[in-house]
Write a protein that holds these residues in place. Structure first.
Motif, mmCIF file in Angstrom:
data_model
loop_
_atom_site.group_PDB
_atom_site.id
_atom_site.type_symbol
_atom_site.label_atom_id
_atom_site.label_comp_id
_atom_site.label_asym_id
_atom_site.label_seq_id
_atom_site.Cartn_x
_atom_site.Cartn_y
_atom_site.Cartn_z
ATOM 1 N N MET A 52 6.876 27.129 -32.783
ATOM 2 C CA MET A 52 6.144 25.841 -33.203
ATOM 3 C C MET A 52 6.285 24.496 -31.656
ATOM 4 S SD MET A 52 5.221 23.732 -36.556
ATOM 5 C CE MET A 52 3.984 24.009 -37.622
ATOM 6 N N ALA A 53 5.369 24.368 -31.405
ATOM 7 C CA ALA A 53 4.698 22.843 -30.404
ATOM 8 C C ALA A 53 5.535 21.970 -30.994
ATOM 9 C CB ALA A 53 3.600 22.310 -29.723
ATOM 10 N N PRO A 54 6.563 21.057 -30.237
ATOM 11 C CA PRO A 54 6.739 19.005 -30.926
ATOM 12 C C PRO A 54 5.373 18.978 -31.660
ATOM 13 C CG PRO A 54 7.738 19.712 -28.841
ATOM 14 C CD PRO A 54 6.697 20.639 -28.978
ATOM 15 N N THR A 55 5.881 17.537 -32.272
ATOM 16 C CA THR A 55 4.555 16.976 -32.877
ATOM 17 C C THR A 55 4.444 16.379 -33.141
ATOM 18 O OG1 THR A 55 5.415 17.545 -34.675
ATOM 19 C CG2 THR A 55 3.677 19.012 -34.911
ATOM 20 N N GLY A 56 3.873 15.000 -33.064
ATOM 21 C CA GLY A 56 3.662 13.175 -32.926
ATOM 22 C C GLY A 56 2.394 13.188 -33.662
ATOM 23 N N TRP A 57 1.849 11.865 -33.165
ATOM 24 C CA TRP A 57 0.669 11.512 -33.914
ATOM 25 C C TRP A 57 0.134 12.538 -35.535
ATOM 26 C CZ3 TRP A 57 -4.825 11.488 -34.878
ATOM 27 C CH2 TRP A 57 -5.064 10.182 -35.051
ATOM 28 N N GLY A 116 1.605 14.382 -37.327
ATOM 29 C CA GLY A 116 1.868 16.146 -37.056
ATOM 30 C C GLY A 116 0.946 16.858 -36.108
ATOM 31 N N LEU A 117 0.687 16.367 -35.277
ATOM 32 C CA LEU A 117 -0.582 17.125 -34.050
ATOM 33 C C LEU A 117 0.356 17.219 -32.829
ATOM 34 C CD1 LEU A 117 -3.777 15.059 -34.757
ATOM 35 C CD2 LEU A 117 -3.234 16.885 -35.436
ATOM 36 N N THR A 118 -0.115 18.123 -32.078
ATOM 37 C CA THR A 118 0.474 17.803 -30.875
ATOM 38 C C THR A 118 -0.556 17.499 -29.725
ATOM 39 O OG1 THR A 118 -1.196 19.953 -30.377
ATOM 40 C CG2 THR A 118 0.645 20.707 -30.757
ATOM 41 N N SER A 119 0.375 17.750 -28.857
ATOM 42 C CA SER A 119 -0.443 16.980 -27.520
ATOM 43 C C SER A 119 -1.873 16.459 -27.567
ATOM 44 C CB SER A 119 0.018 16.591 -25.965
ATOM 45 O OG SER A 119 1.257 15.444 -26.422
ATOM 46 N N THR A 176 -3.645 16.385 -30.431
ATOM 47 C CA THR A 176 -4.145 14.734 -30.429
ATOM 48 C C THR A 176 -5.693 14.747 -29.344
ATOM 49 O OG1 THR A 176 -2.083 14.023 -30.701
ATOM 50 C CG2 THR A 176 -3.602 12.210 -30.326
ATOM 51 N N VAL A 177 -5.196 14.947 -28.245
ATOM 52 C CA VAL A 177 -6.813 15.023 -27.288
ATOM 53 C C VAL A 177 -7.656 16.178 -28.032
ATOM 54 C CG1 VAL A 177 -7.345 16.016 -25.076
ATOM 55 C CG2 VAL A 177 -5.314 14.666 -25.170
ATOM 56 N N HIS A 178 -7.928 17.332 -28.992
ATOM 57 C CA HIS A 178 -9.085 17.971 -29.453
ATOM 58 C C HIS A 178 -9.257 16.580 -30.792
ATOM 59 C CE1 HIS A 178 -10.503 20.615 -31.188
ATOM 60 N NE2 HIS A 178 -9.869 20.597 -32.529
ATOM 61 N N THR A 179 -8.756 15.683 -31.131
ATOM 62 C CA THR A 179 -9.175 15.302 -32.647
ATOM 63 C C THR A 179 -9.871 13.806 -31.849
ATOM 64 O OG1 THR A 179 -7.661 16.235 -33.695
ATOM 65 C CG2 THR A 179 -8.336 14.401 -34.138
ATOM 66 N N ALA A 180 -8.902 13.597 -30.697
ATOM 67 C CA ALA A 180 -9.999 12.869 -30.135
ATOM 68 C C ALA A 180 -11.143 12.718 -29.444
ATOM 69 C CB ALA A 180 -9.145 11.591 -28.447
ATOM 70 N N ILE A 181 -11.602 13.815 -28.941
ATOM 71 C CA ILE A 181 -12.923 13.965 -28.550
ATOM 72 C C ILE A 181 -13.567 14.445 -29.843
ATOM 73 C CG2 ILE A 181 -13.971 16.046 -26.930
ATOM 74 C CD1 ILE A 181 -11.293 16.282 -25.837
ATOM 75 N N SER A 182 -13.332 14.579 -30.095
ATOM 76 C CA SER A 182 -13.933 15.621 -31.619
ATOM 77 C C SER A 182 -15.026 14.674 -32.346
ATOM 78 C CB SER A 182 -13.196 16.248 -32.692
ATOM 79 O OG SER A 182 -12.188 16.132 -33.158
ATOM 80 N N LEU A 183 -13.373 13.289 -32.563
ATOM 81 C CA LEU A 183 -13.884 11.893 -33.236
ATOM 82 C C LEU A 183 -15.738 11.489 -32.445
ATOM 83 C CD1 LEU A 183 -10.503 10.246 -34.637
ATOM 84 C CD2 LEU A 183 -12.809 11.533 -36.012
ATOM 85 N N ILE A 184 -15.753 11.499 -30.871
ATOM 86 C CA ILE A 184 -16.765 10.595 -29.929
ATOM 87 C C ILE A 184 -17.295 11.889 -30.783
ATOM 88 C CG2 ILE A 184 -17.279 10.771 -27.713
ATOM 89 C CD1 ILE A 184 -13.999 10.288 -27.197
ATOM 90 N N ALA A 185 -17.724 13.653 -30.697
ATOM 91 C CA ALA A 185 -18.371 14.064 -31.290
ATOM 92 C C ALA A 185 -19.053 13.728 -32.230
ATOM 93 C CB ALA A 185 -18.324 15.623 -30.297
ATOM 94 N N VAL A 186 -18.041 13.387 -33.256
ATOM 95 C CA VAL A 186 -18.949 13.012 -34.812
ATOM 96 C C VAL A 186 -20.000 11.977 -34.547
ATOM 97 C CG1 VAL A 186 -18.839 12.789 -36.899
ATOM 98 C CG2 VAL A 186 -17.391 14.539 -35.675
ATOM 99 N N PHE A 187 -19.034 11.321 -34.143
ATOM 100 C CA PHE A 187 -19.741 9.667 -34.197
ATOM 101 C C PHE A 187 -21.097 9.807 -33.560
ATOM 102 C CE2 PHE A 187 -15.912 8.079 -35.605
ATOM 103 C CZ PHE A 187 -15.749 7.770 -36.557
ATOM 104 N N CYS A 229 -13.891 22.375 -28.487
ATOM 105 C CA CYS A 229 -14.490 23.979 -29.223
ATOM 106 C C CYS A 229 -13.332 24.858 -27.666
ATOM 107 C CB CYS A 229 -15.632 24.570 -28.352
ATOM 108 S SG CYS A 229 -16.508 24.529 -30.203
ATOM 109 N N LEU A 230 -13.597 24.385 -26.139
ATOM 110 C CA LEU A 230 -12.583 24.630 -25.849
ATOM 111 C C LEU A 230 -11.117 24.019 -25.562
ATOM 112 C CD1 LEU A 230 -14.359 24.000 -22.238
ATOM 113 C CD2 LEU A 230 -13.955 26.638 -23.594
ATOM 114 N N THR A 231 -10.861 23.051 -25.925
ATOM 115 C CA THR A 231 -9.351 22.552 -26.342
ATOM 116 C C THR A 231 -8.926 23.210 -27.683
ATOM 117 O OG1 THR A 231 -9.808 20.303 -27.841
ATOM 118 C CG2 THR A 231 -9.666 20.004 -25.570
ATOM 119 N N GLY A 232 -9.849 23.637 -28.491
ATOM 120 C CA GLY A 232 -9.719 24.501 -30.167
ATOM 121 C C GLY A 232 -8.565 25.443 -29.319
#
Length: 175
Positions: free
Chosen positions: A1-6, A8-11, A14-25, A55-58
């Motif tokens: 398992m990759a190290p986790t950060g913010w 409990g997300l991997t790097s 974190t990028v995937h989540t940030a991009i998805s939040l932009i899409a949702v908003f 999707c691609l980062t996911g």
């Protein structure tokens, strides 16, 4: 398992989540402002392209093992976006505007399923609200999201069938 950060997300997570939040908003803003998501507006363009990136980062996230339901949902989302784009360009016949609304609204819905799943099975850290993605509460929540999708698409189609022109404003800076 990759190290986790913010949270409990991997790097990549974190990028995937940030991009998805932009899409949702962008999707929320487009739906509130134009009552639809379409490539004819900047908000729609932001939604579609950030959803593609989501999707691609996911596809690179394997926190729960190998290829799984989230990856399949990513593929389905990309198909819905492609159908929406084809319909938005009038490539799917007389019903293109309806197909566009259904497809883009589906891709918007598809953001919420993993959003609730990941949030409720991760937070609060160390004692998440739900034990797993298979929790009955998540299945009930998914059913509610599905019902909201049906209501929303029904309202969009009724609006599109109305006598008034429904095309959103032309694409311009700041839309």
């Amino acid at each position: 398992m990759a190290p986790t950060g913010w949270l409990g997300l991997t790097s990549l997570g974190t990028v995937h989540t940030a991009i998805s939040l932009i899409a949702v908003f962008a999707g929320i803003w487009a739906l509130l402002r134009y009552k639809e998501i379409t490539l004819r507006t900047r908000l729609g363009q932001v939604f579609v392209w950030t959803t593609v990136l989501t999707c691609l980062t996911g596809f690179g996230i394997f926190q729960h093992g190998g290829f799984g339901k989230p990856h399949a949902l990513g593929i389905i989302t990309l198909v819905a976006l492609a159908v929406g784009a084809l319909a938005g360009y009038g490539r799917l016949g007389a019903k293109s505007r309806y197909i566009e609304a259904v497809a883009y609204s589906a891709s918007f819905l598809f953001h919420w399923i993993p959003a609730f799943t990941e949030t409720l099975t991760r937070l609060p850290l160390g004692a998440p609200l739900l034990p797993s993605a298979e929790a009955p509460e998540l299945k009930a929540l998914t059913a509610v999201l599905g019902a909201l999708y049906v209501v929303g698409v029904t309202l969009q189609i009724k609006r599109l069938r109305g006598d008034k022109p429904v095309s959103p404003a032309p694409v311009r800076a700041g839309s």
